[in-house]
Design an enzyme around this catalytic site. Sequence first.
Site, PDB file in Angstrom:
ATOM      1  N   VAL A  86       1.045  -0.880  -0.198  1.00 58.59           N
ATOM      2  CA  VAL A  86       0.117  -0.458   0.081  1.00 58.59           C
ATOM      3  C   VAL A  86       0.330   1.358   0.067  1.00 58.59           C
ATOM      4  CG1 VAL A  86      -1.734   1.133   1.325  1.00 58.59           C
ATOM      5  CG2 VAL A  86      -1.685  -0.874   1.658  1.00 58.59           C
ATOM      6  N   ASP A  87       0.489   2.174  -1.271  1.00 57.62           N
ATOM      7  CA  ASP A  87       1.643   3.288  -1.391  1.00 57.62           C
ATOM      8  C   ASP A  87       0.823   4.520  -2.182  1.00 57.62           C
ATOM      9  OD1 ASP A  87       3.727   4.901  -0.791  1.00 57.62           O
ATOM     10  OD2 ASP A  87       4.635   4.336  -2.760  1.00 57.62           O
TER      11      ASP A  87
END
Length: 269
Positions: free
Chosen positions: A147-148
């Site tokens: 997740v970014d």
Amino acid sequence: MTKPLTPEHSTTSSIFPKTASSIDIREGEGVRTLHFGSEWVQGAMRVARPWALELEYTRAMIFPLILCEETPTRILLIGLGAASLLKYLYRHCPHAHLKVVEIDPRVVQAARQFFRMPEDSERITLVEGDGADFMSQVSETYDLILVDGFDARARAGRLQGERFYRDCGRVLSAHGFLCANLLTRQRGYRSALSALNAIFTERTLHFPTLDSGNGVVLASAEPQGPWSLVELRARVLTWKKNHALDLGRLLARIEQLQSGASGMLRLGQ
């Protein structure tokens, strides 16, 4: 995403109308960077080494591969940026199917035009949509979720919080890992950590804060380990030799945090 970083003697071009949410491509000292109309770096690529991981936090997000007994075959990325993680995983996990969720089609265009995003419909599935909505509806499981995702003001929005992390945990395979990039200097950082710890009770590892201000957090679906730190050093050396990435400095910093753990690393009991 990482803290503002503008190379000296850089040049800037906007590939869309110049607004508060424009997509800017900057280049200086051999490094090309992606921006959302601000100084915050949303992704970077060294032009001479387009498949390498230029930013330190992206290298940290690869660390769960050191822990895996088998290379993940189903990988989900929330947020595309400059496609750095996608490119690295595509090259070094050749048997993995990669699914990417990106809310802004302009980011996809920029990744293709300026950052050499690979085109392979057999191994890469691209979903244009909201990552939180996707996670709330998806039913297939993943071995690794990265997740970014941030906006121009470095806000993660719905990509943080107990509801989102619960959805991530719901679709992790039994031996799967979640790895999230957090910004330690932004409002909401501590609440994001609390949410992760609430959902993945005693199964989180907060990496030492990087010089960039990024705080990468690792979580596992079920208790994992223990791993001998001696064994992990050997794995890091093997990974460096075979996959062109040195995680030795990161492991050394993790060891400092684990100084009271009898030379072992574990996630949960």
